[in-house]
Enzyme design. Structure first.
Site, PDB file in Angstrom:
ATOM      1  N   GLY A  45     -12.117   7.637   1.368  1.00 37.70           N
ATOM      2  CA  GLY A  45     -10.976   7.198   0.579  1.00 37.70           C
ATOM      3  C   GLY A  45     -11.010   5.685   0.480  1.00 37.70           C
ATOM      4  O   GLY A  45     -11.634   5.013   1.312  1.00 37.70           O
ATOM      5  N   GLN A  50      -7.549  -2.682  -0.770  1.00 37.79           N
ATOM      6  CA  GLN A  50      -8.767  -2.915   0.013  1.00 37.79           C
ATOM      7  C   GLN A  50      -9.863  -3.607  -0.783  1.00 37.79           C
ATOM      8  O   GLN A  50     -10.858  -4.050  -0.212  1.00 37.79           O
ATOM      9  CB  GLN A  50      -9.315  -1.588   0.566  1.00 37.79           C
ATOM     10  CG  GLN A  50      -8.407  -0.943   1.594  1.00 37.79           C
ATOM     11  CD  GLN A  50      -9.034   0.311   2.138  1.00 37.79           C
ATOM     12  OE1 GLN A  50      -8.929   1.366   1.532  1.00 37.79           O
ATOM     13  NE2 GLN A  50      -9.712   0.202   3.273  1.00 37.79           N
ATOM     14  N   CYS A  96     -10.908   3.150   9.205  1.00 36.33           N
ATOM     15  CA  CYS A  96     -10.586   2.472   7.953  1.00 36.33           C
ATOM     16  C   CYS A  96     -11.690   1.479   7.623  1.00 36.33           C
ATOM     17  O   CYS A  96     -12.133   0.736   8.504  1.00 36.33           O
ATOM     18  CB  CYS A  96      -9.252   1.745   8.117  1.00 36.33           C
ATOM     19  SG  CYS A  96      -8.706   0.911   6.623  1.00 36.33           S
ATOM     20  N   LEU A  97     -12.131   1.463   6.374  1.00 39.61           N
ATOM     21  CA  LEU A  97     -13.208   0.545   5.984  1.00 39.61           C
ATOM     22  C   LEU A  97     -12.789  -0.916   6.154  1.00 39.61           C
ATOM     23  O   LEU A  97     -13.642  -1.788   6.303  1.00 39.61           O
ATOM     24  CB  LEU A  97     -13.629   0.806   4.533  1.00 39.61           C
ATOM     25  CG  LEU A  97     -14.264   2.174   4.256  1.00 39.61           C
ATOM     26  CD1 LEU A  97     -14.528   2.341   2.768  1.00 39.61           C
ATOM     27  CD2 LEU A  97     -15.530   2.373   5.057  1.00 39.61           C
ATOM     28  N   HIS A 138      -3.258   8.406   4.541  1.00 37.74           N
ATOM     29  CA  HIS A 138      -3.854   7.129   4.959  1.00 37.74           C
ATOM     30  C   HIS A 138      -3.977   6.170   3.771  1.00 37.74           C
ATOM     31  O   HIS A 138      -3.611   4.998   3.865  1.00 37.74           O
ATOM     32  CB  HIS A 138      -5.225   7.400   5.603  1.00 37.74           C
ATOM     33  CG  HIS A 138      -5.972   6.173   6.024  1.00 37.74           C
ATOM     34  ND1 HIS A 138      -6.231   5.863   7.336  1.00 37.74           N
ATOM     35  CD2 HIS A 138      -6.531   5.169   5.295  1.00 37.74           C
ATOM     36  CE1 HIS A 138      -6.896   4.712   7.393  1.00 37.74           C
ATOM     37  NE2 HIS A 138      -7.101   4.275   6.167  1.00 37.74           N
ATOM     38  N   GLU A 139      -4.485   6.673   2.659  1.00 38.18           N
ATOM     39  CA  GLU A 139      -4.683   5.805   1.478  1.00 38.18           C
ATOM     40  C   GLU A 139      -3.348   5.421   0.836  1.00 38.18           C
ATOM     41  O   GLU A 139      -3.173   4.304   0.370  1.00 38.18           O
ATOM     42  CB  GLU A 139      -5.602   6.487   0.459  1.00 38.18           C
ATOM     43  CG  GLU A 139      -6.987   6.862   0.978  1.00 38.18           C
ATOM     44  CD  GLU A 139      -7.710   5.719   1.664  1.00 38.18           C
ATOM     45  OE1 GLU A 139      -7.514   4.548   1.279  1.00 38.18           O
ATOM     46  OE2 GLU A 139      -8.484   5.987   2.605  1.00 38.18           O
ATOM     47  N   HIS A 142      -1.916   2.510   2.486  1.00 38.68           N
ATOM     48  CA  HIS A 142      -2.504   1.232   2.048  1.00 38.68           C
ATOM     49  C   HIS A 142      -1.728   0.669   0.860  1.00 38.68           C
ATOM     50  O   HIS A 142      -1.532  -0.540   0.756  1.00 38.68           O
ATOM     51  CB  HIS A 142      -3.966   1.422   1.609  1.00 38.68           C
ATOM     52  CG  HIS A 142      -4.951   1.336   2.735  1.00 38.68           C
ATOM     53  ND1 HIS A 142      -5.125   0.213   3.502  1.00 38.68           N
ATOM     54  CD2 HIS A 142      -5.843   2.238   3.200  1.00 38.68           C
ATOM     55  CE1 HIS A 142      -6.082   0.431   4.400  1.00 38.68           C
ATOM     56  NE2 HIS A 142      -6.526   1.654   4.242  1.00 38.68           N
TER      57      HIS A 142
HETATM   58 NI    NI Z   1      -8.033   2.605   5.302  1.00 36.49          NI
END
Ligand code: NI
Length: 184
Positions: A45, A50, A96-97, A138-139, A142
């Site tokens: 995701g 991000q 998380c990236l 999660h996304e 963000h």
């Molecule tokens: Ni994340």
């Protein structure tokens, strides 16, 4: 085009994503770039903040989970709104990236109903459960300026303090390009 992924510590990760207008000319290119960026980093995701765009957009592809209990979803979510979450909270290890090499159990509800628009601005209202719901939550967070580490205990966060500081200074070992917070 692969975009740099914003590292923890950048204020854009704390901004709520603005509503996206259907006539936004850059949107389709942004979506294409986000898919490329996400796959390049082996993510499941990715949310627009991000990649340094504070707008309400995220993408999800759960194929790599390979869990036949849940359908695989590969979708673009624009102007998403979670309408309802229900069920007994369950723990699942999230990463998380933007916060590389840290994984922690996060407790969330297993079911949700969400209203969103796809890349063609068709509106949908759908229900998700289990892993697809988890990635969406999660996304979605963000796009509200929220990160998974916000859910962990104060003690655990204190233990991660140095690791987080290291990420914000560019010390994370990753094989994708990151954008570091501007020097303070
Ligand atoms: Ni994340």
């Amino acid at each position: 085009m692969i975009l740099p992924i914003v590292a923890y510590g950048d204020p854009v990760l704390r901004k709520a994503g603005a509503k996206i207008d259907q006539h936004n000319k850059d949107l389709q290119a942004l979506i294409v770039n986000m898919w490329q960026t996400m796959y390049n980093a082996n993510g499941v995701g990715l949310a627009a903040p991000q990649v340094n765009k504070a707008v309400n957009l995220f993408i999800v592809d759960t194929e790599s989970f390979d869990d036949e209990r849940y359908p695989i979803i590969k979708k673009v979510f624009i102007n998403a709104e979670i309408l309802e979450e229900w069920g007994d909270e369950w723990d699942f290890e999230e990463g998380c990236l933007s916060i590389p090499n840290i994984r922690e159990n996060v407790s969330r509800r297993p079911h949700l109903r969400i209203r969103y628009q796809d890349e063609h601005f068709n509106t949908f209202e759908e229900e998700y459960s289990g892993i697809p719901a988890r990635v969406i939550q999660h996304e979605y967070d963000h796009c509200k300026g929220k990160l998974f580490i916000d859910y962990i205990s104060e003690l655990k966060r204190r233990l991660l303090k140095n690791k987080l500081l290291n990420i914000s200074k560019g010390g994370a070992k990753v094989d994708y390009k990151m954008r570091l917070p501007a020097n303070k």
